[in-house]
Design an enzyme around this catalytic site. Structure first.
Site, mmCIF file in Angstrom:
data_model
loop_
_atom_site.group_PDB
_atom_site.id
_atom_site.type_symbol
_atom_site.label_atom_id
_atom_site.label_comp_id
_atom_site.label_asym_id
_atom_site.label_seq_id
_atom_site.Cartn_x
_atom_site.Cartn_y
_atom_site.Cartn_z
ATOM 1 C CG HIS A 30 -59.100 -57.129 7.587
ATOM 2 N ND1 HIS A 30 -58.207 -56.095 7.752
ATOM 3 C CD2 HIS A 30 -60.150 -56.840 8.397
ATOM 4 C CE1 HIS A 30 -58.695 -55.223 8.623
ATOM 5 N NE2 HIS A 30 -59.879 -55.638 9.030
ATOM 6 C CG HIS B 53 -63.624 -55.869 8.850
ATOM 7 N ND1 HIS B 53 -62.968 -56.048 10.047
ATOM 8 C CD2 HIS B 53 -64.556 -56.867 8.768
ATOM 9 C CE1 HIS B 53 -63.477 -57.111 10.673
ATOM 10 N NE2 HIS B 53 -64.429 -57.624 9.915
ATOM 11 C CG HIS C 169 -59.314 -52.240 7.004
ATOM 12 N ND1 HIS C 169 -58.051 -52.089 7.514
ATOM 13 C CD2 HIS C 169 -60.164 -52.123 8.066
ATOM 14 C CE1 HIS C 169 -58.121 -51.907 8.828
ATOM 15 N NE2 HIS C 169 -59.396 -51.926 9.178
ATOM 16 C CG HIS D 30 -59.714 -58.376 13.003
ATOM 17 N ND1 HIS D 30 -60.422 -57.745 14.002
ATOM 18 C CD2 HIS D 30 -59.945 -57.652 11.873
ATOM 19 C CE1 HIS D 30 -61.056 -56.683 13.490
ATOM 20 N NE2 HIS D 30 -60.780 -56.612 12.202
ATOM 21 C CG ASP E 128 -58.404 -53.696 11.844
ATOM 22 O OD1 ASP E 128 -57.578 -52.772 11.691
ATOM 23 O OD2 ASP E 128 -59.623 -53.567 11.591
HETATM 24 ZN ZN LIG Z 1 -60.441 -51.690 10.944
HETATM 25 ZN ZN LIG Z 2 -61.141 -55.089 10.755
#
Ligand SMILES: [Zn+2]
Ligand SMILES: [Zn+2]
Length: 256
Positions: free
Chosen positions: A52, A54, A57, A108, A130
């Site tokens: 994902h 973020h 990451h 998430h 996550d």
């Molecule tokens: Zn994270």
């Molecule tokens: Zn995350």
């Protein structure tokens, strides 16, 4: 095949699989731990998997491109560093001779995906970012409790032995919450002791396993009478899975 959790930031893990010559890394939020691990074992970097968008990451992806001999694979429905081969549910990608099935697990983030390898690396493995944590689940930043319930239900349906490789070391604080939800759950209490010893020794509490998570993770136990009762005492509007998960998630956000 070796599976290693590389510690990053304060509580992230960058997962690495290697065959002694080449490696795949998952969710490199920063490049440093990856470069150190590759150099220590003289590994080539064959591919990067991203679950994902973020920053914790994907933040290391561009810095690792000079070392990268293959593609970056990531979620089709999210904005991640480019170039990246976009993947949707049901599609697969291959690296290091391993085949990964893509599972959509939104909630998430809106386009969050998980990578599932059924065979070739020993027991099955899921890289779930996550979405699913050991004894917990991710916060609902871009989705609903209903979506999270559906996403977790998919992950919980993977084979029991599937190694659960999640993005953060949150296990002990999640287990404290799990104890509040199910004070009588002995699997939870026993696991607290094991994880305390692991953390005291500086070791990760991960990977967990899907079958074990179904015993200890309240967010996978939304149909268990004790969990339903605890959720109803904390505002669950109905005994259905999404309502129970919604109440647990709100309760957990305030839990100290
Ligand atoms: Zn994270
Ligand atoms: Zn995350």
């Amino acid at each position: 095949m070796n599976l290693t959790a590389l510690a990053a930031f304060s509580d992230n893990y960058i997962w690495m699989i290697d065959d002694g010559k080449r490696a795949i890394v998952v969710d490199p939020g920063e490049p440093g731990p990856v470069v150190t691990a590759l150099d220590a074992k003289r590994l080539e970097l064959a591919a990067i998997l991203v679950t994902h968008h973020h920053a914790d990451h994907v933040g290391g992806v561009d810095a690792l491109r000079s070392r990268l001999q293959g593609p970056v694979f990531g979620p089709a429905r999210e904005t991640v560093p480019q170039p990246c081969i976009p993947l949707n549910e049901g599609e697969t990608c291959e690296a290091l001779g391993l085949r990964f099935e893509v599972i959509d697990v939104p909630a998430h983030t809106a386009g969050h995906i998980a990578f599932f390898n059924r065979e070739g690396a020993g027991e099955p493995i899921v890289f779930c970012g996550d979405t699913l944590f050991s004894a917990g689940c991710g916060k609902l930043f871009e989705g609903t409790a209903e979506q999270m319930h559906r996403s977790l239900t998919k992950l919980a349906a993977l084979p029991d032995a599937t190694r659960v490789c999640c993005g953060h070391e949150y296990t002990l604080s999640n287990l404290r919450f799990a104890q509040a939800v199910e004070p009588q759950n002995e699997a939870v209490s026993r696991h607290v002791e094991r994880c305390q010893a692991l953390r005291a020794a500086g070791k990760p509490t991960l990977p967990s396993a899907v079958g074990f998570e179904r015993q200890i993770n309240p967010f996978l136990r939304c149909a268990v009478p004790e969990v339903i009762a605890a959720a109803r005492a904390h505002g669950a509007s109905a005994p259905g899975g999404s309502e129970v998960l919604a109440a647990l998630r709100t309760w957990k956000n305030e839990f100290r």
